[in-house]
Design an enzyme around this catalytic site. Structure first.
Site, mmCIF file in Angstrom:
data_model
loop_
_atom_site.group_PDB
_atom_site.id
_atom_site.type_symbol
_atom_site.label_atom_id
_atom_site.label_comp_id
_atom_site.label_asym_id
_atom_site.label_seq_id
_atom_site.Cartn_x
_atom_site.Cartn_y
_atom_site.Cartn_z
ATOM 1 N N SER A 126 0.831 -1.214 0.000
ATOM 2 C CA SER A 126 0.000 0.000 0.000
ATOM 3 C C SER A 126 0.862 1.260 0.000
ATOM 4 O O SER A 126 1.993 1.274 0.488
ATOM 5 C CB SER A 126 -0.910 0.028 1.230
HETATM 6 N N1 SAH Z 1 -1.509 -4.542 3.953
HETATM 7 C C1 SAH Z 1 -0.715 -4.788 2.769
HETATM 8 C C2 SAH Z 1 -1.428 -4.415 1.488
HETATM 9 C C3 SAH Z 1 -1.983 -5.587 0.931
HETATM 10 S S1 SAH Z 1 -2.808 -5.551 -0.611
HETATM 11 C C4 SAH Z 1 0.623 -4.105 2.843
HETATM 12 O O1 SAH Z 1 0.896 -3.399 3.801
HETATM 13 O O2 SAH Z 1 1.433 -4.318 1.962
HETATM 14 C C5 SAH Z 1 -4.208 -6.538 -0.115
HETATM 15 C C6 SAH Z 1 -3.907 -7.933 0.329
HETATM 16 O O3 SAH Z 1 -5.147 -8.525 0.715
HETATM 17 C C7 SAH Z 1 -3.335 -8.848 -0.746
HETATM 18 O O4 SAH Z 1 -2.152 -9.416 -0.284
HETATM 19 C C8 SAH Z 1 -4.429 -9.887 -0.958
HETATM 20 O O5 SAH Z 1 -3.914 -11.175 -1.277
HETATM 21 C C9 SAH Z 1 -5.106 -9.883 0.395
HETATM 22 N N2 SAH Z 1 -6.478 -10.392 0.415
HETATM 23 C C10 SAH Z 1 -7.477 -10.206 -0.497
HETATM 24 N N3 SAH Z 1 -8.599 -10.815 -0.100
HETATM 25 C C11 SAH Z 1 -8.336 -11.410 1.104
HETATM 26 C C12 SAH Z 1 -9.095 -12.201 2.025
HETATM 27 N N4 SAH Z 1 -10.388 -12.503 1.786
HETATM 28 N N5 SAH Z 1 -8.498 -12.637 3.143
HETATM 29 C C13 SAH Z 1 -7.189 -12.330 3.404
HETATM 30 N N6 SAH Z 1 -6.415 -11.593 2.572
HETATM 31 C C14 SAH Z 1 -6.985 -11.136 1.431
#
Ligand code: SAH
Length: 225
Positions: free
Chosen positions: A70
């Protein structure tokens, strides 16, 4: 507990991180605790190799598997909306790179984080252990929360949901806050904060627009309509 890792860091990176914190302040992040946390977490640990000049830019960046780390502003903004106190029990949905989890840990809270993609979780886990050996990571569908460890003081969703998952509201303590980007399209959301009040009432506040990758799972974009 969060500890600043013993890494060799160039003055260049340290200086860029200080500038980023200043940029976040100018963009409206006002919580001293959040700015402090953004200033102590080494973002390079969560960043793909060979892209050094992008590490402290205020932008999202691809981390493989169609996912992104992010944007720092978004991380700071969501963290600020959570209104955390030291010792809070916090659930993050979407571990991704692990950067946001590290920022939460640097806020002095107990972090639980769920990721649906096992390879990403494995990479994040290796890094996060160096910063906080009490962070608890889980593989699975976070749209359903983490019932075995509920209730939480705060829940943070870092992927865009089509609507607010009921399971997550049910896993908040009274007074607990859910911060989640919600939108009808998978790539454009409004940031929302839902506070659980006494007697199962909730209060909803709506903030600015953001772009997150889609929240998968049963109470995400894979829900049966
Ligand atoms: N918090 C992260 C940003 C992640 S992007 C950071 O600091 O880098 C969003 C993430 O959510 C992705 O890795 C994706 O695989 C995950 N994701 C999407 N749907 C999800 C779900 N239902 N349960 C858990 N993770 C999920």
């Amino acid at each position: 507990m969060f500890t600043i890792p013993d890494i060799q860091e160039s003055h260049l990176l340290a200086g860029q991180r200080r500038k980023l914190v200043e940029e976040l302040r100018q963009k409206g992040i006002s919580s001293p605790e959040v700015l402090r946390a953004m200033g102590v977490v080494p973002r390079q640990l969560f960043f793909p190799r060979d892209f050094e000049k992008f590490i402290y830019r205020d932008a999202a960046f691809p981390i493989g598997h169609d996912q992104t780390i992010s944007q720092p502003y978004t991380v700071a903004y969501q963290t600020q909306l959570l209104q955390l106190s030291t010792g809070d029990k916090v659930l993050e949905i979407g571990t991704g790179s692990g950067y946001q989890a590290a920022v939460l840990s640097a806020m002095g809270v107990r972090v639980f984080s769920v990721e649906v993609l096992a390879p990403l979780l494995k990479e994040a886990s290796g890094v996060l252990k160096k910063l906080d050996n009490e962070i608890q990571l889980f593989h699975g569908d976070g749209s359903l929360g983490l019932p075995a460890h509920a209730p939480f003081d705060a829940i943070l969703v870092t992927a865009g949901a089509p609507e607010v998952p009921k399971s997550l509201i049910n896993q908040l303590k009274p007074g607990g806050r859910l911060v989640i980007p919600v939108g009808e399209k998978p790539d454009n959301q409004r940031m929302m904060r839902i506070t659980r009040l006494a007697g199962n009432q909730t209060r909803t506040e709506v903030f600015g627009q953001f772009r997150f990758v889609p929240l998968r799972g049963k109470e995400g974009w894979d829900a049966e309509k």
